[in-house]
Design an enzyme around this catalytic site. Structure first.
Site, short mmCIF file in Angstrom:
data_model
loop_
_atom_site.label_atom_id
_atom_site.label_comp_id
_atom_site.label_asym_id
_atom_site.label_seq_id
_atom_site.Cartn_x
_atom_site.Cartn_y
_atom_site.Cartn_z
N GLY A 31 7.28 7.52 -8.68
CA GLY A 31 5.83 7.61 -8.69
C GLY A 31 5.33 8.99 -9.05
N ALA A 91 3.66 3.00 -2.95
CA ALA A 91 2.69 1.94 -2.69
C ALA A 91 2.74 0.88 -3.79
CB ALA A 91 1.28 2.52 -2.61
N TYR A 92 2.16 -0.26 -3.47
CA TYR A 92 1.91 -1.30 -4.48
C TYR A 92 0.57 -0.94 -5.11
CZ TYR A 92 1.07 -6.01 -6.39
OH TYR A 92 0.83 -7.07 -7.21
N THR A 93 0.58 -0.60 -6.40
CA THR A 93 -0.64 -0.09 -7.04
C THR A 93 -1.16 -0.98 -8.17
OG1 THR A 93 0.71 1.28 -8.52
CG2 THR A 93 -0.09 2.30 -6.48
N THR A 144 -6.43 5.48 -0.15
CA THR A 144 -7.18 5.34 -1.39
C THR A 144 -8.68 5.20 -1.18
OG1 THR A 144 -7.47 3.85 -3.31
CG2 THR A 144 -6.76 2.85 -1.26
N ASP A 145 -9.42 5.51 -2.22
CA ASP A 145 -10.86 5.28 -2.25
C ASP A 145 -11.20 3.80 -2.18
OD1 ASP A 145 -9.55 5.53 -4.93
OD2 ASP A 145 -11.45 4.70 -5.63
N TYR A 194 -6.11 -5.19 -2.91
CA TYR A 194 -5.45 -3.88 -2.87
C TYR A 194 -6.09 -2.99 -1.80
CZ TYR A 194 -4.37 0.93 -4.23
OH TYR A 194 -4.00 2.25 -4.22
N LYS A 224 -4.34 -1.57 1.69
CA LYS A 224 -4.25 -0.14 1.97
C LYS A 224 -4.93 0.20 3.29
CE LYS A 224 -2.79 2.81 -0.20
NZ LYS A 224 -1.45 3.47 -0.12
#
Length: 299
Positions: A10, A60-62, A101-102, A125, A129
């Site tokens: 990553g 992470a799973y993105t 994350t935002d 997502y 998170k």
């Protein structure tokens, strides 16, 4: 200091490895095949074997759109795996730093989000998170959760590299212009993570634990960001590329994106004395690494 990092390929974990070596820190990255975050129980043996002083949870799973249909997989990787890491950290009596994350916010606020704002994710997502954040808080008080946004770097897959690739074969690229955020350089994220890790390992002060926002200084839109990328590339010898601003409605996606991804980083600065560089400065460094330095002005 031994720092255990989840992830091997990553943007952030690679940046941690690069900076950690320069600082003389021992960075132990774990990923496939040692661990499989879709099977969170696989984390326990390598974490215990590593005997780290601190854990940085960066993997992470993105795949934001795929998460809409791969809900269970996203939940295991983004929600349950961080929970397992936090429980292990609690058992080992060490701190855990976690990247969030935002996307935990709806994106409908007029101003930049602060840590006091209530999360309200609008995508799978974002919900997974947020689940990771919740599980970490439930497992240990000895945590630092860092929400970031619009991450780019010379490593992995990201918006900057995508734009540069498109610019090689196109003269014009259409980019969304009604989503606002703060581009954040992974090498700057890594710098902040390592500074925080070193502080929380030696200082048990609860005021330097909790949730913080970590983004590059300044705000922009995806279209303006793309324009800056292409202008920077042109100064480095690439051909000019025009950006055609479009709306989110013009580019429908399975997952809803926050219209406002701006995160206020004052709390991080007040607590740790950390403020990331302005995103145009960091973008210059990224383009230098990807393309090379700017060509000299013949004048």
């Amino acid at each position: 200091m031994r720092i255990l990092v989840t992830g091997k390929e990553g943007q952030v974990d690679t940046s941690l490895q690069v900076l950690g070596q320069k600082l003389g820190l021992e960075i132990i990255r774990i990923g496939l095949p040692e661990i499989d975050l879709s099977q969170p129980e696989s984390l326990e043996p390598p974490v215990r074997e590593a005997r780290p002083d601190v854990i940085i949870s960066s993997a992470a799973y993105t795949a934001v759109d795929k998460a809409e249909t791969e809900t269970e997989l996203a939940q295991k990787i983004n929600g349950d795996a961080p929970g397992v890491l936090a429980r292990l950290a609690a058992e080992l009596d060490i701190p855990i730093l976690h990247l969030s994350t935002d996307y935990v916010f709806a994106g409908d606020k007029a101003d930049a989000y602060t840590e006091a704002d209530m999360p309200a994710p609008v995508s799978v997502y974002g919900k997974t998170k947020l689940s990771g954040e919740t599980q970490i808080r439930a497992a240990t008080d000895n945590h630092v959760i860092l929400r970031t946004a619009w991450v780019y770097s010379p490593y992995g897959n990201n918006f900057v590299k995508t734009m540069l690739r498109l610019g090689e074969t196109r003269d014009e690229v259409s980019v969304v212009a009604d989503q606002h955020g703060c581009p954040t350089y992974a090498l700057e994220i890594a710098r902040a993570l390592l500074a925080i890790a070193q502080q929380v390992v030696i200082d048990r002060d609860p005021t330097i634990r909790g949730t913080f926002h970590l983004t590059g200084q300044g705000e922009t839109t995806w279209a303006e960001f793309a324009t800056a990328i292409f202008k920077g590339a042109e100064k480095r010898g690439r051909k000019p590329v025009r950006v055609n601003p479009i709306t989110t409605a013009d580019y429908p996606t399975p997952a809803k994106r926050p219209a406002n991804s701006r995160l206020n980083g004052d709390k991080l600065d007040d607590t740790f004395g950390l403020r990331l560089d302005p995103w145009p400065t960091s973008l210059d460094d990224c383009l230098d690494r990807l393309i090379g330095p700017k060509e000299e002005d013949p004048s």
